[in-house]
Scaffold this active site. Structure first.
Site, PDB file in Angstrom:
ATOM      1  CD  GLU A 321       4.125  10.552   5.896  1.00 20.92           C
ATOM      2  OE1 GLU A 321       4.842   9.624   5.983  1.00 20.92           O
ATOM      3  OE2 GLU A 321       3.432  10.376   5.008  1.00 20.92           O
ATOM      4  CG  ASN A 348       3.236   2.178  10.526  1.00 20.62           C
ATOM      5  OD1 ASN A 348       3.024   2.097   9.404  1.00 20.62           O
ATOM      6  ND2 ASN A 348       3.965   1.129  11.021  1.00 20.62           N
ATOM      7  CB  CYS A 395       4.737   4.720  -7.170  1.00 16.99           C
ATOM      8  SG  CYS A 395       5.008   4.165  -5.268  1.00 16.99           S
TER       9      CYS A 395
END
Length: 438
Positions: A321, A348, A395
């Site tokens: 993460e 990242n 998403c």
């Protein structure tokens, strides 16, 4: 004699026409055809004949608003919220839930299908209760000097102005019940003119609030907030703009998933729709077909929403993460739940990953849950790992379709597609896809 040129003002008339709506796009707009162009009509549903006012006429498409519905369709419903049509939060309360889901599934299928190949079908629609589902909300606060009142609410559609919120039927009932008493409490503060926003979250151990204030609060204001929090059994934090929050009482919110207790900071991201999240995690684990000797990589893992449940079933799972605070919270939750086969790394994932300490490990299954920008920076590395199965949670169907091409070009097959109805009555389209390598 000098002459000055004065351009005539262009006079635009809003054309009014009658059209028949053929379908609903994922943003809740009816779609028709006029003069060979696609016409997107807000407020109209498939099968309806509508008198519409054209608001935009481009070379390839037009936009319009429904002025009058001449023949309403059977799937039209009366919106439950009195703010619908003004508030920017919901776009589809006038459409039956089944129609909303079908239109989103069709859009997802269309975006994932390739020319010359059989169309991609959506196997599953994962959904929960269409009302009272939202366990997190951020409400703007705005002092109106002329009216001498505090506005509290969501943004209006296509505007920075706030809606004076009285109700919100998509909020979980525990949070909706707080709206009016909270507004009264905040309106009574001495600092009412210098408030920024308020965030409400429902954890499994009760509701919590984060209040952003622009100036230091007086002792009297703090006392009012403490009294309000006690009366409503509300965990409260104050945010003055610094990196840390100041709690008014000692408390740690948590939610449960797969018999795990996951604590979180009020600043941490958690899924808004708990019921759909639980089903989504269960479906992802089933698609991964987890076995005791599996080594799983979870990219964009957040605070371990998938990673920690996966850890209950496999030899080893690694979560990666980019946000350091989420990694620390995930590590704490792994210890709290005695999951010693789970570890987390902060990196990242838009940057080079091949030299990272976790990157060379032999993972045989991968899960990705990126933000709207997708996972372009890490897809080539996923292909190098050559996992048996890849589950991609998305998403944004646009970046999902883009990233899917990397896997398909590397010999992976798109096996299953689920539409996640995470945000009923809104234009958000979330999904989950299983890829396998044969």
């Amino acid at each position: 004699m000098a002459q000055f040129y004065s351009a005539k003002q262009r006079v635009t008339t809003k054309q009014r026409i009658t059209v028949t709506i053929s379908e609903l796009d994922p943003f809740g707009q009816g779609v028709a055809r006029h003069n060979g162009k696609a016409l997107f009509v807000s407020g109209a549903l498939p099968g309806e004949q509508a008198e519409v006012t054209v608001t935009e006429d481009k070379r390839q498409f037009m936009r319009a608003k429904a002025h009058r519905i001449l023949q309403p369709c059977a799937q039209r419903e009366t919106p439950r919220c009195g703010h619908f049509g003004v508030c920017g939060g919901c776009q589809q309360q006038h459409a039956a839930v089944a129609l909303q889901q079908a239109s989103k599934a069709q859009a997802l299928s269309r975006m994932l299908s390739q020319e010359g190949a059989p169309p991609v079908s959506v196997d599953t629609i994962i959904s929960g209760q269409p009302w009272g589902y939202r366990r997190r909300a951020r409400l703007g606060l705005q002092w109106q000097p002329r009216q001498q009142r505090l506005l509290m609410g969501f943004r209006q559609a296509a505007s920075n102005d706030l809606v004076a919120l009285r109700q919100c039927p998509i909020l979980v009932p525990e949070l909706e019940a707080l709206l009016q008493p909270l507004h009264q409490c905040l309106s009574s503060l001495n600092a009412v003119r210098r408030l920024g926003h308020v965030e409400l979250v429902l954890a499994d151990n009760g509701p919590l609030m984060v209040l952003r204030h622009l100036d230091a609060l007086s002792a009297a204001d703090r006392e009012k907030l403490e009294r309000f929090s006690h009366e409503h059994r509300l965990m409260t934090w104050l945010a003055d703009g610094s990196d840390s929050l100041q709690p008014l009482q000692e408390a740690m919110p948590f939610y449960r998933s797969f018999d795990l207790q996951l604590t979180f900071s009020p600043q941490d991201f958690i899924q808004v729709n708990d019921a759909v999240n639980q089903q989504m995690v269960a479906q992802a684990l089933a698609w991964l077909d987890l076995q005791p000797d599996d080594r799983v990589l979870d990219l964009f893992c957040g605070m371990g929403n998938f990673t920690l449940p996966i850890g209950k079933f496999v030899q080893n799972v690694v979560g990666v993460e980019g946000v350091a605070a989420l990694v620390r919270q995930a590590e704490y939750n792994a210890q709290l739940n005695n999951l010693r086969n789970v570890c987390f790394f902060q990196h990242n994932l838009e940057e080079e990953v091949s030299r990272q300490p976790w990157a060379a490990q032999g993972f045989n299954k991968v899960l990705l849950d990126p933000a709207r920008a997708g996972a372009a920076g890490v897809m080539s590395h996923v292909v190098k790992l050559a996992p048996e199965r890849v589950v991609y949670v998305s998403c944004n169907p646009v970046t999902l379709a883009r990233d899917s091409q990397t896997l398909l070009s590397a010999g992976y097959h798109l096996e299953r597609v689920a539409m996640l109805d995470m945000f009923p009555h809104t234009s958000h389209l979330e999904s989950m896809v299983l890829f396998s390598k044969t």
